[in-house]
Design a protein around this motif. Structure first.
Motif, PDB file in Angstrom:
ATOM      1  N   ARG A 113      39.678  47.611  42.054  1.00  0.00           N
ATOM      2  CA  ARG A 113      38.453  47.182  42.728  1.00  0.00           C
ATOM      3  C   ARG A 113      37.212  47.799  42.090  1.00  0.00           C
ATOM      4  O   ARG A 113      36.175  47.139  41.941  1.00  0.00           O
ATOM      5  CB  ARG A 113      38.542  47.511  44.216  1.00  0.00           C
ATOM      6  CG  ARG A 113      39.666  46.742  44.898  1.00  0.00           C
ATOM      7  CD  ARG A 113      39.717  46.932  46.400  1.00  0.00           C
ATOM      8  NE  ARG A 113      40.871  46.229  46.950  1.00  0.00           N
ATOM      9  CZ  ARG A 113      40.974  44.927  47.129  1.00  0.00           C
ATOM     10  NH1 ARG A 113      39.953  44.145  46.800  1.00  0.00           N
ATOM     11  NH2 ARG A 113      42.054  44.369  47.632  1.00  0.00           N
ATOM     12  N   ASP A 178      35.658  45.442  48.987  1.00  0.00           N
ATOM     13  CA  ASP A 178      36.536  44.331  49.359  1.00  0.00           C
ATOM     14  C   ASP A 178      35.833  42.983  49.264  1.00  0.00           C
ATOM     15  O   ASP A 178      36.379  42.021  48.743  1.00  0.00           O
ATOM     16  CB  ASP A 178      37.075  44.533  50.772  1.00  0.00           C
ATOM     17  CG  ASP A 178      38.130  45.622  50.833  1.00  0.00           C
ATOM     18  OD1 ASP A 178      38.536  46.095  49.765  1.00  0.00           O
ATOM     19  OD2 ASP A 178      38.537  45.999  51.934  1.00  0.00           O
ATOM     20  N   THR A 181      35.238  41.963  45.538  1.00  0.00           N
ATOM     21  CA  THR A 181      36.426  41.532  44.811  1.00  0.00           C
ATOM     22  C   THR A 181      36.971  40.231  45.359  1.00  0.00           C
ATOM     23  O   THR A 181      37.503  39.406  44.606  1.00  0.00           O
ATOM     24  CB  THR A 181      37.515  42.612  44.863  1.00  0.00           C
ATOM     25  OG1 THR A 181      37.785  42.954  46.224  1.00  0.00           O
ATOM     26  CG2 THR A 181      37.089  43.852  44.122  1.00  0.00           C
TER      27      THR A 181
END
Length: 504
Positions: A113, A178, A181
């Motif tokens: 990430r 989060d 990505t």
């Protein structure tokens, strides 16, 4: 890499209903085999967002005996994790013999990430992947079964699922990365492709699964876990055969004729000025008190390792050292034979548990070097295991010294004659008798073997970031002052270096 994976593989409901019970029983049998043979099983579930990682974890808990399965997620680091080396949060969760650990994302998740979001450069990402490759090699060589599974989706399926989840408000972002990505399919897929290329190993291969169809995905995951167990069982059987051949063959030649030992070059005549000893000791302890407090404020941890001959004065040196350190930020870990819990894990696990957090001091009275000393000399560990330990220890110590932290390794050296004198003194003085055991006398008989093992240990584990300090300990007061001076100097150096920031 992923072009040949996302081919739209499907498994109809009727076929799934026939195959699922069979694979479920095989998976349960593989888990039972792990328990009977004492094999720790680690399953890493990673993948594209929306590929069903959570569903797969739930499936494994349903198909396996959940009493022996622990699921672990690694989202935002806690303060406790951030103040220790990167690997600490993973080592403490590794499964014991016969147990199963499921790591969602595992050690790959954070790096993928961060790289995908541009927070780390390619060279740092590659360095992390090589580090994880080395860790997995160590775990696999120790007998752990590793199943690494990447759940993949093609971009069209990913975008469709993301849109649907957003509409239904089913997307939960647990870290700041989060959302980025999830919306950057190409970036995450590219990072994953590079990670898989760098970390794919024969004993820890990646299994890439087309996760578009849930039925196909579930069956493929079960087969991957079963395959990992079967591969490990075969490797263990082959290793057992090698160990039997080693035991049946010639004895290990642990001595080396004509080679001058590192320890033989130490001048044992060195002594302290006994008249000035108390004054210098008090001054050093006062300095240490101030320096360790400054290190605490700056977040610099210290790991101190004491090795050496029986009766060399390790305990006395540790007591004088810690008299100059606030007891609230220090601890001593006495190391002896491992407990049942410790024996059920990788041999480094019990040492990772006590790694100090930022600013704290941990003293190991004996350490992980038992692997290449007593376990080698007493033939408690096969040659291929202790010979591999040098590289594993160097990797471990590189983590301990990351971000400017201190690692000092002391070997307190005395002569056989001085050891004999101290042994007899212990036998004669009532309050010292507990210190002498039959094992001490037995170890003394193997002095040449321990000398040779120690010499190879110095050769293979004295690194630029963690050199050995061999202390002449014939004079106990000289040894104690030498230890305190080394600690003082290391703290001074660390406090003047620019401090690397803790991870975010």
């Amino acid at each position: 890499m992923f072009e040949t994976v996302a081919l739209g593989r499907r498994c109809g409901d009727k076929e799934y209903a026939e195959l699922a019970p069979q694979l479920r029983m095989r998976l349960f049998e593989a888990q039972r085999q792990c328990r009977e043979r004492g094999i720790p099983l680690l399953i890493i579930i990673a993948g594209i967002d929306g590929s069903g990682r959570g569903s797969v974890v739930n499936l494994l808990s349903e198909w396996m005996d959940s009493k022996f399965v622990r699921n672990h997620v690694f989202w935002m680091e806690t303060d406790e994790e951030r103040e220790r080396p990167d690997d600490w949060r993973y080592w403490r969760c590794l499964p014991a013999e016969g147990r199963t650990g499921v790591f969602v994302g595992g050690w790959y998740g954070p790096s993928l990430r961060l790289f995908c979001c541009g927070e780390i450069k390619e060279h740092e990402f590659c360095a992390r992947m090589h580090h994880w490759r080395g860790l997995e090699a160590s775990l696999a060589d120790s007998g752990m079964a590793l199943a690494k599974i990447w759940l993949h989706l093609d971009k069209k399926t990913h975008d469709r699922r993301l849109k649907k989840r957003l509409q239904n408000r089913e997307v939960h972002h647990f870290t700041p990365y989060d959302k980025k990505t999830a919306e950057n399919y190409e970036g995450l897929a590219g990072a994953a492709s590079k990670a898989i290329t760098l970390t794919d190993r024969a004993d820890a291969p990646w299994i890439i699964v087309d996760a578009a169809d849930a039925n196909y995905r579930n069956l493929a995951v079960a087969r991957a876990v079963i395959g990992a167990v079967e591969r490990t069982v075969a490797a263990r059987d082959a290793k057992a055969a090698r160990v039997r051949l080693e035991e049946d063959g010639a004895a290990d030649d642990i001595t080396r004729e004509g080679v001058i030992s590192t320890l033989e070059a130490i001048d044992l005549s060195a002594g302290a000025d006994h008249a000035a000893y108390k004054k210098e000791l008090a001054e050093l302890q006062s300095e240490l008190r101030e320096l360790t407090y400054r290190a605490y404020r700056k977040g610099i941890s210290s790991t101190l390792v004491f090795e050496g001959w029986d009766a060399a004065g390790k305990g006395g040196a540790i007591r004088r050292l810690l008299a100059g350190v606030d007891a609230r930020i220090s601890q001593v870990i006495p190391v002896s034979a491992p407990s049942d819990e410790e024996r059920a894990h990788h041999y480094l696990w019990r040492f990772w548990r006590h790694v100090p957090r930022a600013g704290f001091v941990t003293v190991y009275d004996r350490s992980w070097y038992g692997r290449v000393l007593v376990e080698r000399v007493e033939r408690l560990t096969p040659r291929e295991d202790w010979s591999r330990a040098y590289a594993e220890i160097n990797l471990f110590e590189a983590q301990l010294t990351a971000r400017g932290n201190i690692l000092l390794k002391f070997w307190l050296h005395i002569s056989p004659d001085e050891q004999l004198r101290r042994f007899r003194e212990r036998e004669e003085i009532p309050w010292k008798q507990y210190k002498i055991t039959a094992e001490d006398w037995r170890n003394r008989e193997k002095w040449p073997e321990y000398m040779c093992a120690a010499d190879e240990m110095f050769l293979r584990t004295s690194t630029a970031y963690a050199p050995w300090n061999v202390i002449a300990a014939e004079d106990k007061k000289f040894a104690r002052l030498s230890v305190l001076r080394a600690c003082r100097d290391a703290l001074r150096t660390a406090l003047h270096r620019p401090r690397k920031a803790l991870r975010h």
